[in-house]
Design a protein around this motif. Structure first.
Motif, PDB file in Angstrom:
ATOM      1  N   ALA A  54       0.571  -1.208  -0.225  1.00 33.56           N
ATOM      2  CA  ALA A  54      -0.287   0.184   0.394  1.00 33.56           C
ATOM      3  C   ALA A  54       0.867   1.241   0.105  1.00 33.56           C
ATOM      4  O   ALA A  54       2.235   1.071   0.960  1.00 33.56           O
ATOM      5  CB  ALA A  54      -1.047  -0.252   1.213  1.00 33.56           C
ATOM      6  N   GLY A  55       0.675   2.516  -0.899  1.00 36.31           N
ATOM      7  CA  GLY A  55       1.297   3.075  -0.763  1.00 36.31           C
ATOM      8  C   GLY A  55       1.710   3.915   0.446  1.00 36.31           C
ATOM      9  O   GLY A  55       2.644   4.641   0.751  1.00 36.31           O
ATOM     10  N   THR A  56       0.079   4.281   1.474  1.00 39.97           N
ATOM     11  CA  THR A  56       0.129   5.118   2.252  1.00 39.97           C
ATOM     12  C   THR A  56      -0.813   3.736   3.326  1.00 39.97           C
ATOM     13  O   THR A  56      -0.998   3.356   2.350  1.00 39.97           O
ATOM     14  CB  THR A  56      -0.433   5.872   2.203  1.00 39.97           C
ATOM     15  N   ASP A  59      -3.942   4.122   2.060  1.00 43.54           N
ATOM     16  CA  ASP A  59      -4.169   3.263   0.719  1.00 43.54           C
ATOM     17  C   ASP A  59      -4.516   1.146   0.506  1.00 43.54           C
ATOM     18  O   ASP A  59      -4.265   0.484  -0.384  1.00 43.54           O
ATOM     19  CB  ASP A  59      -3.021   3.524  -0.360  1.00 43.54           C
ATOM     20  N   ALA A  63      -4.901  -1.418  -2.289  1.00 43.48           N
ATOM     21  CA  ALA A  63      -4.123  -2.554  -2.414  1.00 43.48           C
ATOM     22  C   ALA A  63      -4.629  -3.439  -2.150  1.00 43.48           C
ATOM     23  O   ALA A  63      -4.137  -4.709  -2.694  1.00 43.48           O
ATOM     24  CB  ALA A  63      -3.253  -2.191  -1.149  1.00 43.48           C
ATOM     25  N   ALA A 172       0.943  -3.649   3.965  1.00 41.08           N
ATOM     26  CA  ALA A 172       0.206  -1.983   4.746  1.00 41.08           C
ATOM     27  C   ALA A 172       0.956  -1.498   5.943  1.00 41.08           C
ATOM     28  O   ALA A 172       1.122  -1.935   7.242  1.00 41.08           O
ATOM     29  CB  ALA A 172      -1.430  -2.065   4.642  1.00 41.08           C
ATOM     30  N   SER A 186       3.506  -1.712  -6.023  1.00 38.09           N
ATOM     31  CA  SER A 186       2.860   0.224  -4.957  1.00 38.09           C
ATOM     32  C   SER A 186       1.769   0.598  -5.342  1.00 38.09           C
ATOM     33  O   SER A 186       1.797   0.923  -7.491  1.00 38.09           O
ATOM     34  CB  SER A 186       3.837   0.887  -5.001  1.00 38.09           C
ATOM     35  N   ARG A 188      -1.818   3.155  -5.146  1.00 38.53           N
ATOM     36  CA  ARG A 188      -2.506   3.472  -4.177  1.00 38.53           C
ATOM     37  C   ARG A 188      -4.137   3.513  -4.979  1.00 38.53           C
ATOM     38  O   ARG A 188      -4.265   3.511  -6.011  1.00 38.53           O
ATOM     39  CB  ARG A 188      -2.062   5.217  -4.378  1.00 38.53           C
ATOM     40  N   ALA A 189      -4.842   4.246  -4.400  1.00 37.61           N
ATOM     41  CA  ALA A 189      -6.451   5.083  -4.164  1.00 37.61           C
ATOM     42  C   ALA A 189      -6.411   5.597  -5.935  1.00 37.61           C
ATOM     43  O   ALA A 189      -5.566   6.886  -5.749  1.00 37.61           O
ATOM     44  CB  ALA A 189      -7.708   5.199  -3.308  1.00 37.61           C
ATOM     45  N   PHE A 205      -7.615   1.919  -9.473  1.00 41.42           N
ATOM     46  CA  PHE A 205      -6.074   2.397  -8.577  1.00 41.42           C
ATOM     47  C   PHE A 205      -5.167   2.917  -9.863  1.00 41.42           C
ATOM     48  O   PHE A 205      -5.081   2.817 -11.030  1.00 41.42           O
ATOM     49  CB  PHE A 205      -5.799   1.196  -8.584  1.00 41.42           C
ATOM     50  N   GLU A 220       4.465   3.237 -14.131  1.00 37.96           N
ATOM     51  CA  GLU A 220       2.847   2.987 -13.508  1.00 37.96           C
ATOM     52  C   GLU A 220       2.130   2.843 -13.989  1.00 37.96           C
ATOM     53  O   GLU A 220       1.569   3.446 -15.076  1.00 37.96           O
ATOM     54  CB  GLU A 220       2.246   3.944 -12.275  1.00 37.96           C
TER      55      GLU A 220
END
Length: 264
Positions: A54-56, A59, A63, A172, A186, A188-189, A205, A220
């Motif tokens: 998950a990027g953060t 997210d 993910a 995550a 990786s 993210r939403a 995504f 990406e």
């Protein structure tokens, strides 16, 4: 570690699932989106390990959803085992049967296993992968854990190859770590496209390929999940997307406001 009883129960449940021949060899699967599949050609390998970060922490849902899309493509209509670390369920939410159906899955084809920690998650995942009874195993973890080591990833990769299943590990709220994964992502939403009458759009995504053992350079894509085709798809034009708009002024002045505005 899971208790002896928990492992025995998992083995019994796996034994009750229909078994299918894997057909031998490694094989590949596609994402179903032409430009992505062309870039990844010959595609991610079946019976291997794939990592999704998950990027953060925010997210985590995205993910897990992206990983579920990959797993759906890799199962080839065989059952899916989804192992949840308890903290992942608490932070990102529990599964919902109707939601799986809306995703394009039959809930009865998904075996959900809930475990206390990362060590138990890895043990349950390895058991499921070695069983030969399922098409894919998805492990959803949360937070830093010493158990999530390079050695642990190698064990998952070997179990996937031995059992003819494909492994997906979601991390995550944790830093990326070296692993034996064939691909690493990786996620993210992204903004989704609203449907008629304000209905929610398809899951969207931004998926960044950070490593591929097949040699594809990092890149990406923004992509959506299409439940009808059970594949990833190109996002709709930007003009149809919904974005939140800050609201100012008194409550009376905002009485007729929707809080959403269409872009474009």
């Amino acid at each position: 570690m899971p208790s002896t009883l928990q492992i025995a129960q998992l083995k019994a449940r796996l034994a009750s699932l229909s078994r299918h021949e894997t057909g031998g060899g490694t094989g590949r699967f596609t994402l179903g989106m032409d430009r992505v599949d062309a870039y990844l050609d010959p595609g991610p390998c079946l019976f291997c390990l794939h990592d999704i970060h998950a990027g953060t922490a925010a997210d985590a849902v995205a993910a897990n959803a992206f990983a579920l899309g990959l797993a759906t493509r890799a199962t080839r209509d065989r059952p899916l085992v989804w192992v949840f670390q308890n903290l992942a369920s608490q932070e990102a939410g529990r599964l919902h049967g109707p939601g799986l159906y809306e995703w394009g899955l039959r809930p009865e084809s998904v075996l959900v296993v809930r475990v206390r920690d990362a060590t138990a998650m890895l043990a349950a995942g390895e058991e499921a992968l070695k069983s030969g009874a399922v098409g894919a195993v998805l492990l959803s973890g949360w937070g830093e854990a010493r158990a999530m080591s390079l050695t642990a990833s190698r064990r998952l990769a070997l179990a996937a190859r031995a059992g003819g299943s494909t492994a997906f590990v979601v991390r995550a709220a944790a830093a990326a770590m070296p692993s034996a994964a064939e691909t690493r992502w990786s996620v993210r939403a992204a903004l989704s496209t609203g449907l008629e009458a304000g209905a929610p759009g398809r899951p969207a995504f931004v998926a960044a390929l950070t490593r591929s053992r097949q040699g594809a350079p990092p890149t990406e894509w923004t992509l959506e999940w299409d439940r009808e085709t059970r594949a990833f798809a190109e996002p709709a034009p930007l003009s149809g997307r919904l974005v939140p708009v800050p609201v100012f002024g008194s409550a009376a002045a905002r009485a007729g406001a929707t809080g959403l505005r269409r872009t474009g």
